[in-house]
Each structure stands twice: as structure tokens, then as C-alpha cells.
Design a protein around this motif. Sequence first.
Motif, mmCIF file in Angstrom:
data_model
loop_
_atom_site.group_PDB
_atom_site.id
_atom_site.type_symbol
_atom_site.label_atom_id
_atom_site.label_comp_id
_atom_site.label_asym_id
_atom_site.label_seq_id
_atom_site.Cartn_x
_atom_site.Cartn_y
_atom_site.Cartn_z
ATOM 1 N N MET A 35 0.843 -1.195 0.000
ATOM 2 C CA MET A 35 0.000 0.000 0.000
ATOM 3 C C MET A 35 0.883 1.253 0.000
ATOM 4 N N GLU A 36 0.474 2.232 -0.744
ATOM 5 C CA GLU A 36 1.210 3.482 -0.847
ATOM 6 C C GLU A 36 1.004 4.330 0.408
ATOM 7 N N ASN A 37 2.112 4.881 0.931
ATOM 8 C CA ASN A 37 2.033 5.796 2.064
ATOM 9 C C ASN A 37 1.606 7.160 1.540
ATOM 10 N N LYS A 38 0.444 7.621 1.958
ATOM 11 C CA LYS A 38 -0.050 8.940 1.558
ATOM 12 C C LYS A 38 0.084 9.868 2.758
ATOM 13 N N LYS A 39 1.205 10.593 2.818
ATOM 14 C CA LYS A 39 1.456 11.479 3.949
ATOM 15 C C LYS A 39 0.323 12.493 4.051
ATOM 16 N N THR A 40 -0.265 12.561 5.235
ATOM 17 C CA THR A 40 -1.507 13.304 5.431
ATOM 18 C C THR A 40 -1.406 14.296 6.571
ATOM 19 N N ILE A 41 -1.864 15.519 6.325
ATOM 20 C CA ILE A 41 -2.046 16.496 7.398
ATOM 21 C C ILE A 41 -3.464 16.343 7.915
ATOM 22 N N ILE A 42 -3.588 16.142 9.220
ATOM 23 C CA ILE A 42 -4.902 16.163 9.870
ATOM 24 C C ILE A 42 -5.056 17.600 10.366
ATOM 25 N N LEU A 43 -5.834 18.407 9.643
ATOM 26 C CA LEU A 43 -6.003 19.815 9.983
ATOM 27 C C LEU A 43 -7.224 19.942 10.888
ATOM 28 N N GLY A 44 -6.939 20.312 12.133
ATOM 29 C CA GLY A 44 -7.967 20.313 13.170
ATOM 30 C C GLY A 44 -7.705 19.190 14.155
ATOM 31 N N ALA A 45 -6.441 18.733 14.194
ATOM 32 C CA ALA A 45 -6.063 17.639 15.093
ATOM 33 C C ALA A 45 -6.336 18.018 16.544
ATOM 34 N N THR A 46 -6.715 17.021 17.337
ATOM 35 C CA THR A 46 -7.039 17.239 18.739
ATOM 36 C C THR A 46 -6.712 15.982 19.546
ATOM 37 N N PRO A 47 -6.266 16.157 20.791
ATOM 38 C CA PRO A 47 -6.033 14.992 21.645
ATOM 39 C C PRO A 47 -7.325 14.442 22.274
ATOM 40 N N ASP A 48 -8.466 15.019 21.925
ATOM 41 C CA ASP A 48 -9.763 14.578 22.456
ATOM 42 C C ASP A 48 -10.190 13.297 21.732
ATOM 43 N N SER A 49 -10.164 12.184 22.454
ATOM 44 C CA SER A 49 -10.433 10.875 21.842
ATOM 45 C C SER A 49 -11.867 10.704 21.359
ATOM 46 N N ALA A 58 -9.305 9.572 13.051
ATOM 47 C CA ALA A 58 -8.672 9.552 11.729
ATOM 48 C C ALA A 58 -7.156 9.454 11.858
ATOM 49 N N ALA A 59 -6.562 10.208 12.765
ATOM 50 C CA ALA A 59 -5.109 10.168 12.952
ATOM 51 C C ALA A 59 -4.658 8.750 13.300
ATOM 52 N N ASN A 60 -5.360 8.134 14.232
ATOM 53 C CA ASN A 60 -4.996 6.781 14.649
ATOM 54 C C ASN A 60 -5.206 5.752 13.542
ATOM 55 N N ARG A 61 -6.296 5.876 12.808
ATOM 56 C CA ARG A 61 -6.557 4.910 11.724
ATOM 57 C C ARG A 61 -5.595 5.093 10.563
ATOM 58 N N LEU A 62 -5.257 6.338 10.253
ATOM 59 C CA LEU A 62 -4.276 6.588 9.182
ATOM 60 C C LEU A 62 -2.939 5.938 9.539
ATOM 61 N N LYS A 63 -2.496 6.150 10.787
ATOM 62 C CA LYS A 63 -1.230 5.547 11.222
ATOM 63 C C LYS A 63 -1.318 4.021 11.162
ATOM 64 N N ALA A 64 -2.446 3.469 11.626
ATOM 65 C CA ALA A 64 -2.623 2.010 11.638
ATOM 66 C C ALA A 64 -2.590 1.426 10.230
ATOM 67 N N LYS A 65 -3.006 2.214 9.247
ATOM 68 C CA LYS A 65 -3.016 1.756 7.848
ATOM 69 C C LYS A 65 -1.690 2.056 7.137
ATOM 70 N N GLY A 66 -0.702 2.572 7.876
ATOM 71 C CA GLY A 66 0.625 2.767 7.311
ATOM 72 C C GLY A 66 0.891 4.115 6.685
ATOM 73 N N HIS A 67 0.035 5.096 6.936
ATOM 74 C CA HIS A 67 0.237 6.443 6.387
ATOM 75 C C HIS A 67 0.970 7.312 7.408
ATOM 76 N N SER A 68 1.910 8.128 6.937
ATOM 77 C CA SER A 68 2.565 9.115 7.788
ATOM 78 C C SER A 68 1.574 10.247 8.021
ATOM 79 N N ILE A 69 1.602 10.802 9.234
ATOM 80 C CA ILE A 69 0.677 11.894 9.531
ATOM 81 C C ILE A 69 1.418 13.098 10.092
ATOM 82 N N VAL A 70 0.810 14.257 9.873
ATOM 83 C CA VAL A 70 1.236 15.504 10.488
ATOM 84 C C VAL A 70 -0.021 16.061 11.146
ATOM 85 N N ASN A 71 0.016 16.188 12.473
ATOM 86 C CA ASN A 71 -1.118 16.738 13.200
ATOM 87 C C ASN A 71 -0.971 18.252 13.281
#
Length: 121
Positions: free
Chosen positions: A1-15, A22-35
Motif C-alpha cells: 500500500m502506498e504511504n499517503k502522507k496526510t495532514i490532519i487539519l484540526g487535530a485534537t487529543p480529544d479521543s 482519523a489520525a490513529n486509523r491513518l497511522k494504523a493503515k501505514g500512512h505518515s501523519i502531520v497533526n
Amino acid sequence: MENKKTIILGATPDSSRYAYLAANRLKAKGHSIVNVGIKKGEVAGVQIEKPEEIHTDIDTITLYVGPQNQPSLYQYILDTKPKRIIFNPGTENDELEQMAAKQGIETLEACTLVLLSIGQY
């Protein structure tokens, strides 16, 4: 699977928030994230940063910021030059979609969590 580096704009530590999921699922699927957001903290092991540093290697920006709060982020979003912007439910914004289209940025009104769950991300 291709790593699609993703910015989560509006990131929050509120679970309880979709941006957190989305941040957690993106990471779990192998995508790099920027919060990126206004809250302090980290999500999925990645610190939340302010919308100041322009990342030039971004595939996708997934929006979790309502349209009323987006105008101050327009320049940041457009300067990042992502391949696409996902407007999650409640973030739809015709003005930003038109600005992005003029720069050749694909826009998609969709739910990141659904796209991930059906293998269409």
C-alpha cells in the motif's frame, strides 16, 4: 500500500473527536501523519503543531475545521500544495474548493474514516 502522507487539519487529543480517530486509523493503515491544530498534545504518537510550518511532501490534507474557521488557514493549505483535500462532513466550503481547483488540487467531499474502512483512501 502506498504511504499517503496526510495532514490532519484540526487535530485534537480529544479521543471523542473524529480527527483523533482519523489520525490513529491513518497511522494504523501505514500512512505518515502531520497533526496540525490549535490544541496542545499529541495524537497517534505525533505532536500537534500550529499551522505555521509548510510541509512540501503532503499527499492529502484531511479537514476537521468548520468552514467558518477556514479562511485564516487558506494560505497555509494552498502553500502546502497537497495533491488533494478531503472535506469531511461539516467542513464543506465552496470558496476553498474553488481556490484549490485553480491550483490543480483535487478536492473530495467525503469521510476519511469511511474511505479508510472501504480501502478507497
